[in-house]
Write an enzyme that holds these catalytic residues in place. Structure first.
Site, PDB file in Angstrom:
ATOM      1  N   HIS A  18       0.822  -1.183   0.035  1.00  0.00           N
ATOM      2  CA  HIS A  18      -0.153  -0.103   0.010  1.00  0.00           C
ATOM      3  C   HIS A  18       0.975   1.156  -0.070  1.00  0.00           C
ATOM      4  O   HIS A  18       1.887   1.420   0.808  1.00  0.00           O
ATOM      5  CB  HIS A  18      -0.865   0.050   1.151  1.00  0.00           C
ATOM      6  CG  HIS A  18      -0.223  -0.083   2.937  1.00  0.00           C
ATOM      7  ND1 HIS A  18       0.273  -1.025   2.999  1.00  0.00           N
ATOM      8  CD2 HIS A  18      -0.281   0.694   3.509  1.00  0.00           C
ATOM      9  CE1 HIS A  18       0.599  -1.203   4.223  1.00  0.00           C
ATOM     10  NE2 HIS A  18       0.533   0.226   4.547  1.00  0.00           N
ATOM     11  N   HIS A  58       0.864   5.237   0.930  1.00  0.00           N
ATOM     12  CA  HIS A  58       0.363   6.385   1.617  1.00  0.00           C
ATOM     13  C   HIS A  58       0.485   7.538   0.731  1.00  0.00           C
ATOM     14  O   HIS A  58       1.789   8.063   0.491  1.00  0.00           O
ATOM     15  CB  HIS A  58       1.132   6.560   3.011  1.00  0.00           C
ATOM     16  CG  HIS A  58       0.793   5.247   4.013  1.00  0.00           C
ATOM     17  ND1 HIS A  58      -0.206   5.477   4.844  1.00  0.00           N
ATOM     18  CD2 HIS A  58       1.660   4.229   4.279  1.00  0.00           C
ATOM     19  CE1 HIS A  58      -0.089   4.340   5.658  1.00  0.00           C
ATOM     20  NE2 HIS A  58       1.038   3.441   5.255  1.00  0.00           N
TER      21      HIS A  58
END
Length: 129
Positions: free
Chosen positions: A92, A94
């Site tokens: 992931h 950010h």
């Protein structure tokens, strides 16, 4: 199965801002700043550099588009990007609207109501191209 896979499959709700066949972007529910967004591949992979070069490039392209939507939505000096990956074993990115270095340190958090999250997600989504 990671918490992100559960979000992707709809088992856990999210404040989605963008999605295509390969990626999803949604607001972080424990954000560093207003608009803190996670960009996640739908394919569950633990480490970013375990993605193929094509998957990596596609993730960065999708992240770029989400960052541009964030810039149009949230007043900030710039959009910071971080890939850490220790907190959830699913790649992931950010994307964090920042005004100071402290906004990227994952130590200060801001709180929003459900209504604020829903409104913000809708605004970002409306700016996604």
């Amino acid at each position: 199965m990671s918490i992100f896979t559960k979000i992707i499959t709809g088992e856990i709700p999210s404040y989605k801002v963008a999605e295509n066949d390969d990626f999803i972007a949604f607001l972080d529910i424990n954000p560093n700043a207003k608009g803190h967004t996670l960009v996640v591949p739908k394919k569950e992979e633990n480490k970013i550099f375990d993605l193929s070069k094509e998957e990596y490039r596609s993730l960065m392209d999708f992240s770029y588009r989400v960052a541009k939507a964030l810039e149009k939505t949230v007043l900030c000096k710039r959009i910071g990007m971080s890939v850490i990956g220790l907190e959830v074993p699913h790649v992931h990115v950010h994307l964090i609207p920042i005004n100071a270095m402290a906004d990227m340190q994952f130590q200060q958090k801001v709180k929003f109501t459900n209504e604020e999250f829903v409104s913000l997600a809708k605004s970002i989504s409306g700016n996604f191209e």
